[in-house]
Write an enzyme that holds these catalytic residues in place. Structure first.
Site, short mmCIF file in Angstrom:
data_model
loop_
_atom_site.label_atom_id
_atom_site.label_comp_id
_atom_site.label_asym_id
_atom_site.label_seq_id
_atom_site.Cartn_x
_atom_site.Cartn_y
_atom_site.Cartn_z
N ARG A 163 -14.36 -25.11 71.99
CA ARG A 163 -13.42 -26.18 72.35
C ARG A 163 -13.09 -27.06 71.15
NH1 ARG A 163 -9.21 -26.44 73.93
NH2 ARG A 163 -9.96 -24.95 75.49
N LYS A 198 1.97 -42.73 61.74
CA LYS A 198 1.64 -42.73 63.16
C LYS A 198 0.81 -41.49 63.47
CE LYS A 198 5.81 -45.34 64.28
NZ LYS A 198 7.14 -45.34 64.94
N LYS A 230 8.93 -53.87 55.43
CA LYS A 230 9.53 -53.76 56.76
C LYS A 230 9.89 -55.14 57.27
CE LYS A 230 8.53 -50.28 59.21
NZ LYS A 230 7.94 -49.32 60.17
N GLU A 264 13.09 -51.51 54.09
CA GLU A 264 13.75 -51.27 55.37
C GLU A 264 14.90 -52.25 55.55
OE1 GLU A 264 11.60 -50.57 59.38
OE2 GLU A 264 12.21 -52.67 59.43
N ASP A 285 17.14 -48.45 59.26
CA ASP A 285 16.47 -48.54 60.55
C ASP A 285 17.46 -48.65 61.69
OD1 ASP A 285 14.20 -48.76 62.26
OD2 ASP A 285 14.52 -50.93 62.35
#
Length: 357
Positions: A163, A198, A230, A264, A285
């Site tokens: 597994r 992410k 950002k 950004e 963005d």
């Protein structure tokens, strides 16, 4: 089965990250049994003699993966599954001396990634010699029913590690498969698909490797690789141009003036001030396709451009054809479905030989 969990990142002082493997619990050097120092290693001992097989470690390193990290993740996955106990079902139903061959078989078509990682998991789980037959390579497009990897060893060990090996192999192959779909959608344009940060904590290096296997590019591996200004940085600094100037100053003071700086922007009117300040790359963005096209014309090659936010496979080519350099897609790692890969046992014709260490 008892497994000694290695502290993440543990390695001998005289070894390099891309050429070493850690000691396993059955290691002949005794490092896992307290014969070494506080970190379980014997000074001056070559970890390739007692960690992952040298050939496997070399293959991982050639793929851009740290064999020590891969082995640590294998130990962590197995320890989590055993929870300091044993595989009750397997121990109860499988004779100790039973031997089998396990075939990793694709149940669905896709792009495979993580075969050597699955192999590393089983090599950690196995207490005797493990024979390996490699039928596919990471990055290959595979068909349903195709055998990808065959391993022969003690049946108990194979089932105990099954597994953990499949979890990693299916996860990474799912990421590679998703990335391949984006790469195919962009084929023939000048744009490439890139990942984001992410990622699953602890698995970033493996997941970004899977993106590469699928034909994508890696963005930042960490916060220290490059600067990305950002919206929250802009708010804190008082404006886009102000944030960019602050980052450039900080990089110069730190002796890293050449580190890439990406900014950004979410409006066309922000582009010119950032270009004037000297941005290397602009992240557009949530721009529409039309505004993206206008941004490309405005920038006119003075900086690289990356589209981000609201992208889908259906719209990918339209964005790519505007002339942007990259499409940033967080879904490659945070939402990719697992590729269905199974493990099928078949009796082996020989008895395994116990390792000498």
């Amino acid at each position: 089965m008892e497994l000694t969990l290695l502290p993440l990142g543990t390695r001998p002082e005289d070894a390099t990250a891309l050429t070493t493997g850690g000691c396993g619990d059955s290691c002949g050097c005794g490092g896992a049994d307290g014969a070494g120092g506080a970190d379980g290693f014997i000074p001056g001992h070559d970890p390739l003699e007692c960690g992952l097989d040298p050939e496997l470690a070399a293959l991982l390193a050639a793929a851009g993966l740290d064999p020590v990290l891969v082995e640590d993740i294998a130990h962590l996955a197995l320890e989590e599954d055993l929870d300091h106990g044993v595989d009750i079902t397997t121990v109860a139903t499988v004779p100790e001396d039973a031997v089998a061959t396990a075939d990793f078989t694709a149940r669905r078509p896709g792009t495979v990634a993580g075969l050597r990682i699955a192999e590393a998991v089983l090599s950690v789980a196995c207490t005797a010699e493990l024979e390996v037959e490699r039928h596919a390579e990471d990055g290959d497009r595979v068909a349903a029913g195709q055998v990808l990897l065959s391993v022969t060893g003690r049946t108990r060990d194979l089932l105990t590690g099954e597994r953990s090996a499949l979890n990693l192999l299916g996860r990474l192959s799912g990421i590679a498969t998703a990335t391949r779909a984006w790469a195919d959608a962009l084929e023939g344009t000048g744009a490439r698909v890139r990942d984001t940060r992410k990622t699953t904590p602890g698995l970033r290096a493996l997941e970004k490797y899977a993106v590469r296997c699928g034909g994508g590019l890696n963005h930042r591996m960490s916060l220290s690789d490059a600067a990305l200004i950002k919206d929250n940085h802009v708010i804190a600094a008082g404006g886009v141009a102000e944030a960019f100037a602050a980052v450039r100053t900080a990089l110069e003071e730190a002796g890293s003036p050449g580190l890439p700086v990406e900014v950004e922007v979410d409006r066309l009117d922000q582009i010119e001030p950032v270009l004037a300040a000297g941005a290397d790359l602009l992240l557009l963005d949530n721009f529409t396709v039309e505004d993206t096209r206008r941004a490309v014309e405005l920038v006119a090659g003075r900086a690289a451009l990356e589209s981000s936010g609201g992208l889908s496979l259906d719209s990918a080519r339209a964005y790519a054809e505007t002339g942007v350099d990259y499409l940033a897609v967080g879904a490659l790692t945070h939402s990719a479905p697992v590729l269905d890969i199974g493990l099928d046992l078949r009796p082996a014709e020989r008895a395994p030989e116990r390792e000498d260490g």
